[in-house]
Enzyme design. Structure first.
Site, PDB file in Angstrom:
ATOM      1  N   HIS A  82       0.970  -1.116  -0.043  1.00  0.00           N
ATOM      2  CA  HIS A  82       0.020  -0.061   0.082  1.00  0.00           C
ATOM      3  C   HIS A  82       0.611   1.329   0.147  1.00  0.00           C
ATOM      4  O   HIS A  82       1.962   1.644   0.632  1.00  0.00           O
ATOM      5  CB  HIS A  82      -0.957  -0.245   1.370  1.00  0.00           C
ATOM      6  CG  HIS A  82      -1.917   0.932   1.530  1.00  0.00           C
ATOM      7  ND1 HIS A  82      -2.888   1.531   0.315  1.00  0.00           N
ATOM      8  CD2 HIS A  82      -1.445   2.630   1.486  1.00  0.00           C
ATOM      9  CE1 HIS A  82      -3.607   2.629   0.765  1.00  0.00           C
ATOM     10  NE2 HIS A  82      -2.617   3.238   1.250  1.00  0.00           N
ATOM     11  N   ASP A 161     -16.133   4.507   8.359  1.00  0.00           N
ATOM     12  CA  ASP A 161     -14.562   4.821   6.949  1.00  0.00           C
ATOM     13  C   ASP A 161     -15.262   6.050   6.112  1.00  0.00           C
ATOM     14  O   ASP A 161     -14.389   7.558   6.385  1.00  0.00           O
ATOM     15  CB  ASP A 161     -13.539   3.771   6.946  1.00  0.00           C
ATOM     16  CG  ASP A 161     -12.600   5.550   6.379  1.00  0.00           C
ATOM     17  OD1 ASP A 161     -11.820   6.010   7.000  1.00  0.00           O
ATOM     18  OD2 ASP A 161     -12.289   5.416   4.889  1.00  0.00           O
ATOM     19  N   ARG A 168     -14.418  14.095   8.943  1.00  0.00           N
ATOM     20  CA  ARG A 168     -13.371  15.059   9.505  1.00  0.00           C
ATOM     21  C   ARG A 168     -12.690  15.931   8.544  1.00  0.00           C
ATOM     22  O   ARG A 168     -11.841  17.258   8.368  1.00  0.00           O
ATOM     23  CB  ARG A 168     -12.315  13.675   9.562  1.00  0.00           C
ATOM     24  CG  ARG A 168     -12.144  13.104  10.930  1.00  0.00           C
ATOM     25  CD  ARG A 168     -11.580  11.381  10.114  1.00  0.00           C
ATOM     26  NE  ARG A 168      -9.746  11.266  10.130  1.00  0.00           N
ATOM     27  CZ  ARG A 168      -9.412  11.222   9.587  1.00  0.00           C
ATOM     28  NH1 ARG A 168     -10.235  10.166   8.183  1.00  0.00           N
ATOM     29  NH2 ARG A 168      -8.306  11.595   8.612  1.00  0.00           N
ATOM     30  N   SER A 183      -7.906   5.021   9.217  1.00  0.00           N
ATOM     31  CA  SER A 183      -8.762   4.931   8.250  1.00  0.00           C
ATOM     32  C   SER A 183      -8.019   3.932   7.276  1.00  0.00           C
ATOM     33  O   SER A 183      -8.749   3.064   6.602  1.00  0.00           O
ATOM     34  CB  SER A 183      -8.745   5.965   7.938  1.00  0.00           C
ATOM     35  OG  SER A 183      -9.225   6.630   6.735  1.00  0.00           O
ATOM     36  N   LYS A 187      -9.118  -0.265   5.709  1.00  0.00           N
ATOM     37  CA  LYS A 187      -9.437  -0.738   4.077  1.00  0.00           C
ATOM     38  C   LYS A 187      -8.298  -1.850   3.606  1.00  0.00           C
ATOM     39  O   LYS A 187      -8.809  -2.983   3.164  1.00  0.00           O
ATOM     40  CB  LYS A 187      -9.308   0.541   3.280  1.00  0.00           C
ATOM     41  CG  LYS A 187     -10.202   1.315   3.531  1.00  0.00           C
ATOM     42  CD  LYS A 187     -10.474   2.754   2.937  1.00  0.00           C
ATOM     43  CE  LYS A 187      -9.771   4.215   3.848  1.00  0.00           C
ATOM     44  NZ  LYS A 187      -9.025   5.076   2.780  1.00  0.00           N
TER      45      LYS A 187
HETATM   46  N1  URA Z   1      -6.205   8.175   2.984  1.00  0.00           N
HETATM   47  C1  URA Z   1      -7.125   7.446   3.590  1.00  0.00           C
HETATM   48  O1  URA Z   1      -7.754   6.175   3.391  1.00  0.00           O
HETATM   49  N2  URA Z   1      -7.395   8.671   5.393  1.00  0.00           N
HETATM   50  C2  URA Z   1      -6.799   8.826   5.440  1.00  0.00           C
HETATM   51  O2  URA Z   1      -7.375   9.542   6.505  1.00  0.00           O
HETATM   52  C3  URA Z   1      -5.897   9.868   5.113  1.00  0.00           C
HETATM   53  C4  URA Z   1      -5.591   9.272   3.867  1.00  0.00           C
END
Ligand code: URA
Length: 437
Positions: A82, A161, A168, A183, A187
């Site tokens: 990632h 999220d 946010r 976050s 994923k």
């Molecule tokens: N990328 C994400 O998936 N989440 C965040 O909070 C910041 C960047």
């Protein structure tokens, strides 16, 4: 449970337990907990932080809010990579075929680009017919057959999220390390796997601007991964300069394909060798990183992983011949050359601006609704550290938009020409429990 008490607890810097975090996420998803309450707790987290246990509980509860992939039908070691997002970052398209060439499986969820950063799904869609929306059964079948598959991150993965990020975004709580780490990792961990290598970008084209911030984020993500039983490592890499020579979509897929055949730029080779090397150690295929990286170089020399990229694109309906016949397939109306006004060494100084320029000339989207021009993009004729003579072309913009002097002005602001030669490493540090000698 009384929500006001949870806010007070966090406000005082105390840790929330698993039951409290479960209540928080479940309540938020069911609308029992209101946006204003969630905003208050997000701000308390922003100021007080979260310890590693809390961050892992938060990640776990977020994962439970949506669909997960157990990959029960996939045999063998499952690896994933990632990147926190960068300009010109096509590493996954090189990493996955190389890893697959060692018999390791890569089953990956990827996203689209927005603003200055590109997305793997957009890049792959430059091959007509390619889709990232396939059934779970087909996904597993392709991973088993080809060794790799990449699918789009659908709406039903970690809906908590999505809802939290939207909040946010408008409450000044995006840049909180535990919230970013949970976050991203929620994923990542929604899909089963054994090994993960994270590429945490730092610099002008990245989310984290300093090594210190990037290290803290990487450490938080590594802790979450470990608590969820993954063999995980993180690289902190430089995004003060773009990665490779190509920024766009089809041109990035071509650069990935070329890199797999031994014709890649030095920075992309360095990053890929390290990422694949670490994965090979995680899978126990080699004992030392030096041995693993040597084996990766051998695969590149023998061009064995390039056909895997092609097979994967074709397995998901894509026409890869457009990449093999790139010049014929991706013609643009306008080409703008930006030249050096003096001699010296090129140093990119504003990767963020370069990413936005690529977007403005058609290679990206400013809003989720916009479409992408796959042929548009930027070629860096000179990369950071390369020597230029006055009048040499530094970069070439390819666009179907009307030529604007503003494109040239913006391009010129992204680099400077310095007198002294310099070398800057791409990999700044690696966080890992493995012995990386
Ligand atoms: N990328 C994400 O998936 N989440 C965040 O909070 C910041 C960047």
């Amino acid at each position: 449970m009384n929500f006001a008490e949870l806010i007070t607890k966090k406000k005082k810097g105390l840790s929330l337990n698993q039951a409290e975090i479960e209540y928080l996420i479940k309540g938020f998803i069911s609308n029992e907990i209101k946006d204003y309450q969630m905003s208050a707790i997000a701000m308390a987290i922003y100021f007080q932080g979260m310890d590693a246990k809390e961050t892992s509980f938060l990640t776990g509860e977020m994962i439970k809010s949506g669909k997960t992939y157990d990959l029960k039908g996939v045999t063998g070691f499952k690896a994933d990579k990632h990147s926190t997002g960068g300009v010109g970052d096509k590493t996954s398209l090189i990493y996955a075929p190389l890893v697959a060439s060692f018999g390791i499986k890569v089953a990956k969820l990827s996203g689209r680009g927005l603003g200055q950063t590109g997305g793997t799904i957009d890049k792959l869609e430059s091959c007509p017919g390619w889709t990232g929306e396939i059934s779970e059964a087909k996904f597993e079948e392709i991973v088993n057959k080809v060794g790799m598959s990449i699918i789009s991150q659908s709406q039903d993965i970690v809906p908590a999220d999505k809802k939290m990020y939207a909040l946010r975004d408008v409450t000044g709580t995006v840049d909180s390390i535990p919230l970013i780490a949970s976050s991203i990792m929620s994923k990542k961990l929604a899909i089963a796997g054994n090994g993960i290598i994270l590429d945490v970008k730092m610099g002008s084209g990245a989310f984290m601007n300093t090594v210190d911030e990037a290290t803290k984020l990487a450490q938080a993500m590594v802790e979450i991964g470990k608590n969820h039983h993954r063999n995980i490592a993180a690289m902190i890499t430089d995004m003060d300069k773009p990665l490779g020579r190509e920024i766009g979509n089809a041109n990035e897929v071509r650069e990935a394909y070329e890199t797999l055949q031994g014709n890649g730029p030095a920075d992309l080779n360095e990053l890929t060798e390290e990422a694949v090397g670490i994965t090979l150690l995680q899978a126990g295929i080699f004992k030392t990183l030096a041995e693993a990286k040597e084996a990766v170089r051998e695969k590149i020399k023998n061009k064995v992983a390039a056909p895997i990229l092609k097979q994967f694109v074709e397995a998901q309906g894509g026409d890869f011949s457009v990449i093999e016949n790139f010049e014929k397939s991706f013609k643009v109306k306008n080409t703008i050359e930006i030249k050096a006004d003096k001699s010296g060494y090129i140093r990119y100084i504003d990767t963020n601006k370069l990413g936005y320029l690529a977007m403005q000339i058609g290679a990206g989207r400013a809003t989720k609704e916009e479409s992408i021009d796959f042929a548009a993009g930027i070629t860096l004729n000179k990369v950071s550290g390369e020597k230029v003579l006055a009048g040499d072309v530094v970069m070439t913009l390819k666009t179907n938009k009307a030529v604007s002097g503003e494109f040239t002005n913006q391009g010129k602001l992204t680099f400077e020409i310095v007198d002294k030669a310099f070398v800057e490493p791409v990999i700044i540090k690696v966080i890992s429990d493995l012995d990386l000698k």
